[in-house]
Design an enzyme around this catalytic site. Sequence first.
Site, PDB file in Angstrom:
ATOM      1  N   LEU A 190      -0.313  13.192  -2.416  1.00  0.00           N
ATOM      2  CA  LEU A 190      -1.713  11.761  -2.292  1.00  0.00           C
ATOM      3  C   LEU A 190      -2.491  11.784  -1.369  1.00  0.00           C
ATOM      4  O   LEU A 190      -2.163  12.792  -0.228  1.00  0.00           O
ATOM      5  CB  LEU A 190      -0.412  10.638  -1.983  1.00  0.00           C
ATOM      6  N   GLU A 204      -6.218   6.153  -1.915  1.00  0.00           N
ATOM      7  CA  GLU A 204      -7.230   5.764  -2.604  1.00  0.00           C
ATOM      8  C   GLU A 204      -8.395   5.306  -1.373  1.00  0.00           C
ATOM      9  O   GLU A 204      -9.533   4.413  -1.757  1.00  0.00           O
ATOM     10  CB  GLU A 204      -6.788   4.484  -2.978  1.00  0.00           C
ATOM     11  N   HIS A 260      -0.601   7.353  -9.752  1.00  0.00           N
ATOM     12  CA  HIS A 260      -1.513   7.028  -9.037  1.00  0.00           C
ATOM     13  C   HIS A 260      -2.953   8.269  -9.149  1.00  0.00           C
ATOM     14  O   HIS A 260      -2.624   9.523  -9.812  1.00  0.00           O
ATOM     15  CB  HIS A 260      -1.284   7.919  -6.987  1.00  0.00           C
ATOM     16  N   ARG A 289      -5.727   0.930 -10.292  1.00  0.00           N
ATOM     17  CA  ARG A 289      -4.945   2.400 -10.070  1.00  0.00           C
ATOM     18  C   ARG A 289      -5.085   2.755 -11.387  1.00  0.00           C
ATOM     19  O   ARG A 289      -5.207   3.838 -11.890  1.00  0.00           O
ATOM     20  CB  ARG A 289      -3.942   2.476  -9.689  1.00  0.00           C
ATOM     21  N   HIS A 324       3.711   8.136  -9.067  1.00  0.00           N
ATOM     22  CA  HIS A 324       3.872   7.323  -7.171  1.00  0.00           C
ATOM     23  C   HIS A 324       4.840   6.761  -6.778  1.00  0.00           C
ATOM     24  O   HIS A 324       4.950   6.214  -5.760  1.00  0.00           O
ATOM     25  CB  HIS A 324       1.497   6.463  -6.888  1.00  0.00           C
ATOM     26  N   PHE A 330      -9.965  -1.124  -0.453  1.00  0.00           N
ATOM     27  CA  PHE A 330      -9.569  -0.602  -0.972  1.00  0.00           C
ATOM     28  C   PHE A 330      -9.795  -1.039  -2.744  1.00  0.00           C
ATOM     29  O   PHE A 330     -10.261  -1.893  -3.165  1.00  0.00           O
ATOM     30  CB  PHE A 330      -7.658  -0.906  -1.240  1.00  0.00           C
ATOM     31  N   GLY A 335      19.134   2.825   4.079  1.00  0.00           N
ATOM     32  CA  GLY A 335      18.337   3.071   4.133  1.00  0.00           C
ATOM     33  C   GLY A 335      16.813   2.506   5.586  1.00  0.00           C
ATOM     34  O   GLY A 335      16.900   1.755   5.834  1.00  0.00           O
ATOM     35  N   GLN A 347       3.898   3.866 -11.436  1.00  0.00           N
ATOM     36  CA  GLN A 347       2.202   3.438 -11.374  1.00  0.00           C
ATOM     37  C   GLN A 347       1.643   5.011 -11.239  1.00  0.00           C
ATOM     38  O   GLN A 347       3.187   5.792 -10.434  1.00  0.00           O
ATOM     39  CB  GLN A 347       2.074   3.226  -9.895  1.00  0.00           C
ATOM     40  N   GLY A 384      10.454   1.702   5.986  1.00  0.00           N
ATOM     41  CA  GLY A 384       9.445   0.620   6.536  1.00  0.00           C
ATOM     42  C   GLY A 384      10.759  -0.901   6.318  1.00  0.00           C
ATOM     43  O   GLY A 384      10.571  -1.216   7.159  1.00  0.00           O
ATOM     44  N   ALA A 385      10.823  -0.988   4.947  1.00  0.00           N
ATOM     45  CA  ALA A 385      11.472  -1.924   5.433  1.00  0.00           C
ATOM     46  C   ALA A 385      13.176  -1.984   5.787  1.00  0.00           C
ATOM     47  O   ALA A 385      13.333  -2.759   6.209  1.00  0.00           O
ATOM     48  CB  ALA A 385      12.133  -2.143   3.235  1.00  0.00           C
ATOM     49  N   ARG A 388       1.068  -1.938  -9.003  1.00  0.00           N
ATOM     50  CA  ARG A 388       0.540  -2.063  -6.975  1.00  0.00           C
ATOM     51  C   ARG A 388      -1.337  -2.283  -6.936  1.00  0.00           C
ATOM     52  O   ARG A 388      -1.501  -0.924  -7.791  1.00  0.00           O
ATOM     53  CB  ARG A 388       1.702  -1.879  -7.059  1.00  0.00           C
ATOM     54  N   ASP A 406      18.857   6.220  -5.016  1.00  0.00           N
ATOM     55  CA  ASP A 406      20.190   5.933  -4.466  1.00  0.00           C
ATOM     56  C   ASP A 406      20.240   3.959  -5.132  1.00  0.00           C
ATOM     57  O   ASP A 406      21.694   4.080  -5.364  1.00  0.00           O
ATOM     58  CB  ASP A 406      20.000   6.361  -3.570  1.00  0.00           C
TER      59      ASP A 406
END
Lengths: 239, 589
Positions: B253, B256, B243, B287, B355, B119, B14, B241, B17-18, B400, B222
């Site tokens: 999306l 927020e 949203h 949320r 979301h 937020f 993957g 979640q 970002g992570a 979250r 996956d």
Amino acid sequence: MSDLTKKVHFKIYRYNPDVDQAPYMKDYHIDVPADRDIMLLNALFLIKNEDDGFGYRRSCAEGVCGSDGMNINGRNGLACITPLSSLKEPIVVRPLPGFPVIRDLVVDMDQFYKQYEKIKPYLQNSNPAPAQERLQSPKARLKLDGLYECILCACCSSSCPSFWWNPEKFIGPAGLLQAYRFLADSRDDHTEERLAELQDPFSVFRCRGIMNCVDVCPKGLNPTRAIGKIRSLLLQEAL
Amino acid sequence: MSLPTYEFDAVIIGAGGAGMRAALALAQSGYKTALVSKVFPTRSHTVSAQGGITCAVGNTHEDDWRWHMYDTVKGSDYIGDQASIEYMCKTGPECVYELEHMGLPFSRLDNGKIYQRPFGGQSKNFGGEQAARTCAAADRTGHALLHTLYQQNLQAKTHVFSEWYAIDLVKASDDSGFAGVMVMSIETGELAFMSARAIIFATGGAGRIFQSTTNAHINTGDGVGMIARAGLVLQDMEMWQFHPTGIAGAGCLVTEGCRGEGGYLINKDGERFMERYAPHAKDLASRDVVARAMALEMRAGNGFAPNGIDHVKLKLDHLGADIIKSRLPGIRELSMTFAGVDPIYEPIPVVPTCHYMMGGIPTNVHGQVITKDTNNQDKIVDGLYAAGECACVSVHGANRLGGNSLLDLVVFGRASGLHVQEQLNSYLPRKNASEADLEAAMSRHQRWMTDKNGEHVSDIRAEMQKIMQSDFGVFRTGEFMEEGVEKLKTLVERMKHATIDDHSKVFNTSLVEAMEAENLLVTAMATAVSALHRTESRGAHSREDFPKRDDENWLVHSTYQQENHVMGTREVNRAPKFIEPFEPKERVY
């Protein structure tokens, strides 16, 4: 929502190197909702449901990931933000021009990515980073607007005749937009090195200013203007 | 068998970002690292994140990571692991400064520092006034972050396997863990075995189990599927979640950050209804709270289209064209494209939309995957890691907070990369796989490529999405969920006999979609069984038959194992290192 549908006529470029001798255009008459608009990408799903051998790339479906650039009725765009209502029938869909076709609407974008890599698309700053953020005024940051938003969909470079002719030597509009994004960043101090690498007759100067890139950019960006600014910087350097 | 084998020290699956932050942490280590992604890295779903990345850098007011931690623990409805939340909130500023140094084009305040916006669920001083803690690059923070990380990986010369699909983990022949992963080049259809001493899952979410979702088509669980098939444990899978603001009908999306900038929700009478549901935080309540309030408004007949795609509206026009154009330009673009509405003049039609997956693969703060031993005790799976949305480290618990997902990605992507490096230095042997292990890991690929004339995968996927949408949405009840679970079980049986028509090798998207659909169904099943099992309401999990939170019995993580759908529990970590733990309180906004 009702289940009312209407038939829409598509002509889609098909080529599977495993089974096809040559590419061909295939006709589809697909039922789409009659009471609301859908995006071309949704219509492609409907086609794929009927014909699972049909291939294309897609991911976010909202115009930010840049996966589904294709040639739609003769013009490059993203399928996911192209409403069916904006298209005349038959809707003709082909892969992005100028790239080798892997299969159906899927093209090999290696050359495009290589040009992007060539401009060193990462911030370079020879001073050690401070403990907190590097400061940047809102005014200096504003210079990055219209540049950093590029999604690498390749709609621009694939509509550029200079890129078709010299894909190995001309950076192309997408790469040059990013080249300028780093030249314009007040935090990057490698301006001279960056410009030195763009000085040859091809990298920048193959741009003939015909603005196809501006015309097709799904994000409304203006690579021609960025290229113009790079040219000015190169000229200043030369003086 | 002539199966190509690649030997790496670490394989990351993957490139969102992570995964890309983990790859970067490993890039300088000298260890041979592969980053495997089923899409070109910048097509990963992190690109769609909008509003920002939350952390207490204190650029607009005095701030403290402990306040951020308090908000996150409260937001999680007290089943977030406090040691993890503490680590995330405390390390956050360092990670965000790193991103800035890498070149992320953050928006700026007049003094040149990173711009921060308010937020939902954010407070100063442990529940006091509204805070502004979310660092933003206009409303394209995810795009800016993902591209920056990709650019850094280019500079670091990370070995990227772009458009390669991970099929399954390969067991070690001595049963000591995992020897690597079976992968397929999507372009050529060739299979290969990637032998690895360490594997990091960064496979993202699975929002495509629902009919209506903000998630990309590639969010198909996956990692969740691979972990479940490997016999390991999944955690808190009932926690999804919704949203509050997905564009009605389209699902895209709407950040927020719109409400952070001063936008608010209205019902058909033009009433700012959140004032009734959350008198203090109003539209910036958590949320789960806002999504429920919207659902109740629509149920009470206060939506704009009770007979069609019902929705409430998000009003922004009072902010003025300048703010909308400078801080919310992407939202304006999406709204005009998908709702035909320019928010400078008209409110945007919105509905709660699936979301984010709070649950996932349980890990510790280093990203090490945790499962259970035969005595039901926690056991670390050596060499296996998970980070980002697919992981349940658990910083989000039952709900979250906005802006915490991008933070989660970089903090735990980095932590996993660093820990893998440490472990590679000290031990983590390369493990062998037998022919039988390799064959087991490619078996589902082989089945799809040979079986013919069965039911189409797309029908099963559509039915699954319908079941999840109707029985496991914002409000849940035991009766419907029981039916839902039974229906999903029949889909699992049908999936075993489903087929695809296309058996060709080159860029076979039907094959990839079929393998993805299997993972979606595993995720849906885990969600459904877990949701039915948790007999209380907490965070995003709202049961009409058990409307109260039940701390006596349910202040725990739920665990799920695929074989026989076995449910269990794990203790919530309430042992932060540097401060006293936050005790559960009634959650009011």
